[in-house]
Design a protein around this motif. Structure first.
Motif, PDB file in Angstrom:
ATOM      1  N   ARG A  48       0.815  -1.218   0.000  1.00 26.53           N
ATOM      2  CA  ARG A  48       0.000   0.000   0.000  1.00 26.53           C
ATOM      3  C   ARG A  48       0.850   1.270   0.000  1.00 26.53           C
ATOM      4  O   ARG A  48       0.585   2.209  -0.755  1.00 26.53           O
ATOM      5  CB  ARG A  48      -0.924  -0.004   1.222  1.00 26.53           C
ATOM      6  N   PHE A  49       1.866   1.311   0.829  1.00 21.71           N
ATOM      7  CA  PHE A  49       2.661   2.530   0.941  1.00 21.71           C
ATOM      8  C   PHE A  49       3.475   2.804  -0.311  1.00 21.71           C
ATOM      9  O   PHE A  49       3.759   3.955  -0.636  1.00 21.71           O
ATOM     10  CB  PHE A  49       3.574   2.455   2.169  1.00 21.71           C
ATOM     11  N   VAL A  50       3.860   1.749  -1.026  1.00 20.51           N
ATOM     12  CA  VAL A  50       4.577   1.947  -2.293  1.00 20.51           C
ATOM     13  C   VAL A  50       3.640   2.570  -3.322  1.00 20.51           C
ATOM     14  O   VAL A  50       4.002   3.514  -4.034  1.00 20.51           O
ATOM     15  CB  VAL A  50       5.148   0.609  -2.814  1.00 20.51           C
ATOM     16  N   MET A  51       2.419   2.065  -3.396  1.00 21.41           N
ATOM     17  CA  MET A  51       1.438   2.636  -4.324  1.00 21.41           C
ATOM     18  C   MET A  51       1.159   4.097  -3.993  1.00 21.41           C
ATOM     19  O   MET A  51       1.086   4.947  -4.889  1.00 21.41           O
ATOM     20  CB  MET A  51       0.129   1.839  -4.273  1.00 21.41           C
ATOM     21  N   ILE A  52       0.997   4.387  -2.689  1.00 18.06           N
ATOM     22  CA  ILE A  52       0.708   5.763  -2.282  1.00 18.06           C
ATOM     23  C   ILE A  52       1.874   6.680  -2.643  1.00 18.06           C
ATOM     24  O   ILE A  52       1.665   7.786  -3.163  1.00 18.06           O
ATOM     25  CB  ILE A  52       0.417   5.817  -0.774  1.00 18.06           C
ATOM     26  N   ALA A  53       3.104   6.224  -2.393  1.00 21.10           N
ATOM     27  CA  ALA A  53       4.281   7.056  -2.691  1.00 21.10           C
ATOM     28  C   ALA A  53       4.364   7.358  -4.180  1.00 21.10           C
ATOM     29  O   ALA A  53       4.617   8.502  -4.585  1.00 21.10           O
ATOM     30  CB  ALA A  53       5.548   6.351  -2.218  1.00 21.10           C
ATOM     31  N   ARG A  54       4.153   6.348  -5.012  1.00 13.92           N
ATOM     32  CA  ARG A  54       4.222   6.560  -6.465  1.00 13.92           C
ATOM     33  C   ARG A  54       3.125   7.511  -6.921  1.00 13.92           C
ATOM     34  O   ARG A  54       3.379   8.457  -7.678  1.00 13.92           O
ATOM     35  CB  ARG A  54       4.091   5.231  -7.199  1.00 13.92           C
ATOM     36  N   ASP A  55       1.898   7.276  -6.461  1.00 16.11           N
ATOM     37  CA  ASP A  55       0.777   8.088  -6.932  1.00 16.11           C
ATOM     38  C   ASP A  55       0.832   9.511  -6.381  1.00 16.11           C
ATOM     39  O   ASP A  55       0.412  10.458  -7.051  1.00 16.11           O
ATOM     40  CB  ASP A  55      -0.549   7.420  -6.566  1.00 16.11           C
ATOM     41  N   LEU A  56       1.337   9.671  -5.155  1.00 15.39           N
ATOM     42  CA  LEU A  56       1.481  11.012  -4.606  1.00 15.39           C
ATOM     43  C   LEU A  56       2.552  11.789  -5.361  1.00 15.39           C
ATOM     44  O   LEU A  56       2.388  12.985  -5.634  1.00 15.39           O
ATOM     45  CB  LEU A  56       1.826  10.950  -3.116  1.00 15.39           C
ATOM     46  N   ALA A  57       3.654  11.116  -5.729  1.00 13.86           N
ATOM     47  CA  ALA A  57       4.698  11.762  -6.523  1.00 13.86           C
ATOM     48  C   ALA A  57       4.148  12.199  -7.877  1.00 13.86           C
ATOM     49  O   ALA A  57       4.515  13.268  -8.399  1.00 13.86           O
ATOM     50  CB  ALA A  57       5.882  10.824  -6.710  1.00 13.86           C
ATOM     51  N   THR A  58       3.247  11.406  -8.426  1.00 10.73           N
ATOM     52  CA  THR A  58       2.619  11.767  -9.698  1.00 10.73           C
ATOM     53  C   THR A  58       1.660  12.942  -9.512  1.00 10.73           C
ATOM     54  O   THR A  58       1.676  13.901 -10.289  1.00 10.73           O
ATOM     55  CB  THR A  58       1.860  10.561 -10.285  1.00 10.73           C
ATOM     56  N   ALA A  59       0.818  12.872  -8.455  1.00 14.01           N
ATOM     57  CA  ALA A  59      -0.145  13.949  -8.198  1.00 14.01           C
ATOM     58  C   ALA A  59       0.551  15.264  -7.904  1.00 14.01           C
ATOM     59  O   ALA A  59       0.035  16.342  -8.221  1.00 14.01           O
ATOM     60  CB  ALA A  59      -1.053  13.564  -7.040  1.00 14.01           C
ATOM     61  N   SER A  60       1.746  15.207  -7.310  1.00 17.99           N
ATOM     62  CA  SER A  60       2.498  16.414  -6.974  1.00 17.99           C
ATOM     63  C   SER A  60       3.314  16.936  -8.148  1.00 17.99           C
ATOM     64  O   SER A  60       3.978  17.972  -8.018  1.00 17.99           O
ATOM     65  CB  SER A  60       3.439  16.135  -5.787  1.00 17.99           C
ATOM     66  N   GLY A  61       3.267  16.244  -9.291  1.00 19.87           N
ATOM     67  CA  GLY A  61       3.991  16.702 -10.464  1.00 19.87           C
ATOM     68  C   GLY A  61       5.485  16.449 -10.411  1.00 19.87           C
ATOM     69  O   GLY A  61       6.252  17.072 -11.158  1.00 19.87           O
ATOM     70  N   ILE A  62       5.918  15.521  -9.559  1.00 21.75           N
ATOM     71  CA  ILE A  62       7.343  15.201  -9.445  1.00 21.75           C
ATOM     72  C   ILE A  62       7.761  14.243 -10.559  1.00 21.75           C
ATOM     73  O   ILE A  62       8.840  14.354 -11.135  1.00 21.75           O
ATOM     74  CB  ILE A  62       7.638  14.590  -8.057  1.00 21.75           C
ATOM     75  N   ILE A  63       6.882  13.302 -10.860  1.00 23.22           N
ATOM     76  CA  ILE A  63       7.090  12.371 -11.972  1.00 23.22           C
ATOM     77  C   ILE A  63       5.831  12.363 -12.820  1.00 23.22           C
ATOM     78  O   ILE A  63       4.782  12.845 -12.389  1.00 23.22           O
ATOM     79  CB  ILE A  63       7.400  10.938 -11.472  1.00 23.22           C
TER      80      ILE A  63
END
Length: 456
Positions: free
Chosen positions: A95-110
Motif C-alpha cells: 500500500r505505501f509503495v502505491m501511495i508514494a508513487r501516486d502522490l509523486a505523480t499527483a504532486s507533479g514530481i514524476i
C-alpha cells in the motif's frame, strides 16, 4: 477540547499553506531522512534517474519488482511482509509503495508516458531541496490526494486526510492535556468526533479515521508509531499511538489558532451575555463576551460549546414571540436568521431573548445582555469568562427527566441506577464544569489581515 466551526474550517483550509494554522518547521538532513514517504519518493526518483531516461513499467503498468522491494524497505513496514519475509513484494500488495508513487505523480514530481515513468522539471527542482519536497508532498497529500482509493473506505471520502491538519492539532493537544497518562486511540478519536459530530456515521467511521490518520498519514510522514494488541478485558484490538521525537521538531502549530479577530468600527460593542438554562435549580449558566456583530448562527455554536451540548437537534431563537431559525418551517411561524447579528435582537443592557434547543426535551436558555463595552483598538477579551454546573446529558427527557435522573443517581439502592450509569458511560457530576473547554480570545484590531471575516 472544543473549537468553533469557523475555526475548524480555517484549520482545514490553511493547513501547510503559508501562514496556515498548521505548518512545518525547517528540518536538517538527519531529520528528513527519518520520514518514510520522503525516502520512498526519493528512492523512486533515483531509479528513474539511473535509467537515464524513462523507467519502464511492467505490462500491467506496475513498477518493476526490484524497485517495489527497495521502495518498500525504505518505507513503513507492513505486518504481512514482516510475518512472511520471503514473500515476493508486488506493488499492488504494498500500500505505501502505491501511495508514494501516486502522490509523486499527483504532486507533479514524476509523470507517466508510454507505460514508463520519467522525471519532470518540477521534480528535479524539488529533489535539490528536500525541505521543499517535504512541504510539497504533505500539502498535496492533505489537499489533493485521494487516499480512499487504497483502504476500502470509499464511502467516507475526505475523512482522515483532508482533515489531517485538524487531526495533528487534536493529537498534540490531547497528549499535552493528559501528560503521563496511558492514552488509547479512542482518546484521540473521541476528541476529534466531539468537534466534528457530522462526520460520525457509525463505528466504521472511527475505524476509518484511525486507520487513515495514524496508520497511514502520520506513520508515513514519520510523526507517530502505532502498535495493536488484543485486550481481553475489552474484547477488542487496542491501538497504542506514540509520537516520535520528530513530531515536535517537524510540526508547527500557531498559538493563536483559536483567536477571533474583529475589526474596529464606530458601531462595534462588546456584549457580555449571561446564558442560563431555565427550569433547573441550582442553575446551569455561562457568561460570554462577544462582538455585537456576531451572527446568530455563530452564537448558536457558541452556546452549544460553552453549555456542553452536542448540536444533535433543532434549535431556534425567540424574541418578543417571534422565532428565528436556521431553516424556515412552513408549519411553524418563523423567520430565517441567515445574516442576522446579535445586535439585531439585543440592543440595550437588560434585553433578553430565548434560545431553545431540542424541541422534544425543550431546553430553554435565557440569553441576557448584561453589559455593553466600547472597545479600544488592540483590546483582548476572553470569550468565556464564568459559568456553573455541568450541562444535562442529551436526550435525558428535559427538565423533569434530568431531575429524575439525578434522584436515581444519588440513590445507591435504586434499581435503575446501574442502567443510568451504563447509559451515561460512567459517573455523572452535575456540579462539574471546566471553563477550559472553550479557551477562545477576542481581539479587536484595525488590521484586516488579523480580522476574522465573519466578524468584520
Amino acid at each position: 477540547m472544543m473549537i468553533l466551526p469557523h475555526i475548524i474550517e480555517r484549520i482545514l483550509v490553511t493547513a501547510f499553506y503559508p501562514n496556515g494554522v498548521i505548518g512545518l518547521n525547517r528540518l536538517d538532513e538527519g531529520d528528513l531522512e527519518q520520514i518514510p514517504i520522503l525516502r520512498q519518493v526519493v528512492c523512486l526518483c533515483r531509479f528513474i534517474r539511473e535509467e537515464n531516461g524513462p523507467l519502464k513499467l511492467t505490462n500491467t503498468g506496475n513498477l518493476p519488482l526490484k524497485v517495489v522491494r527497495e521502495m518498500y524497505l525504505t518505507g513503513v513496514p507492513d505486518w504481512y511482509y514482516t510475518k512472511y519475509p520471503d514473500k515476493r513484494i508486488t506493488e499492488t500488495d504494498a500500500r505505501f509503495v502505491m501511495i508514494a508513487r501516486d502522490l509523486a505523480t499527483a504532486s507533479g514530481i514524476i509523470r507517466k508516458r508510454n507505460n514508463a515513468l520519467l522525471m519532470t522539471r518540477k521534480g528535479e527542482k524539488l529533489l535539490a531541496d528536500r525541505q521543499l519536497l517535504l512541504e510539497t508532498l504533505i500539502r498535496d497529500f492533505v489537499h489533493l490526494f485521494d487516499l480512499s482509493r487504497y483502504d476500502g473506505y470509499e464511502s467516507t471520502p475526505g475523512l482522515g486526510f483532508r482533515d489531517a491538519g485538524l487531526s495533528l492539532l487534536v493529537f498534540d493537544r490531547v497528549r499535552r492535556q493528559m501528560p503521563g497518562e496511558s492514552l488509547s486511540e479512542m482518546d484521540y478519536a473521541k476528541c476529534y468526533f466531539d468537534m466534528r459530530p457530522d462526520t460520525y456515521l457509525d463505528k466504521r467511521s472511527i475505524d476509518c479515521y484511525l486507520f487513515r490518520t495514524y496508520q497511514n498519514f502520520m506513520e508515513m510522514f514519520g510523526l507517530v508509531t502505532t502498535d495493536q494488541k488484543w485486550n481481553r478485558e475489552e474484547n477488542r484490538m487496542i491501538m497504542t499511538i506514540q509520537p516520535t521525537p520528530l513530531f515536535d521538531r517537524m510540526i508547527a502549530i500557531r498559538d493563536d489558532y483559536d483567536r477571533i479577530g474583529v475589526r474596529m468600527s464606530p458601531q462595534l460593542k462588546i456584549y457580555t451575555l449571561k446564558i442560563t438554562l431555565t427550569g433547573i435549580n441550582p442553575p446551569v449558566w455561562r457568561r460570554v463576551q462577544v462582538p455585537s456583530s456576531m451572527l446568530l448562527s455563530d452564537l448558536h455554536y457558541l452556546i452549544q460549546y460553552t453549555m456542553g451540548w452536542e448540536d444533535a437537534h433543532l434549535h431556534e431563537f425567540e424574541k418578543e414571540e417571534v422565532c428565528y431559525t436556521d431553516e424556515v418551517n412552513e408549519e411553524l411561524p418563523s423567520v430565517q436568521y441567515g445574516g442576522m447579528m446579535i445586535a439585531d435582537l439585543l440592543k440595550e443592557s437588560g434585553d433578553r431573548m430565548i434560545y431553545r434547543y431540542d424541541f422534544g426535551d425543550n431546553w430553554e436558555h435565557e440569553v441576557e445582555l448584561e453589559e455593553m463595552t466600547v472597545p479600544q483598538k488592540g483590546s483582548v477579551f476572553r470569550v468565556c469568562t464564568e459559568g456553573a454546573r455541568k450541562c444535562p446529558p442529551e436526550d435525558c427527557g428535559g427538565v423533569r427527566g434530568y431531575q429524575r435522573m439525578l434522584l436515581i443517581l444519588n440513590d445507591p439502592d435504586d434499581p435503575e441506577r446501574e442502567e443510568y450509569l451504563n447509559w451515561l458511560g460512567g459517573p455523572y457530576n452535575p456540579d462539574e464544569w471546566k471553563s477550559s473547554l472553550l479557551n477562545l480570545s477576542l481581539h479587536v484590531s484595525a488590521d484586516d489581515k488579523e480580522t476574522d471575516p465573519r466578524f468584520a
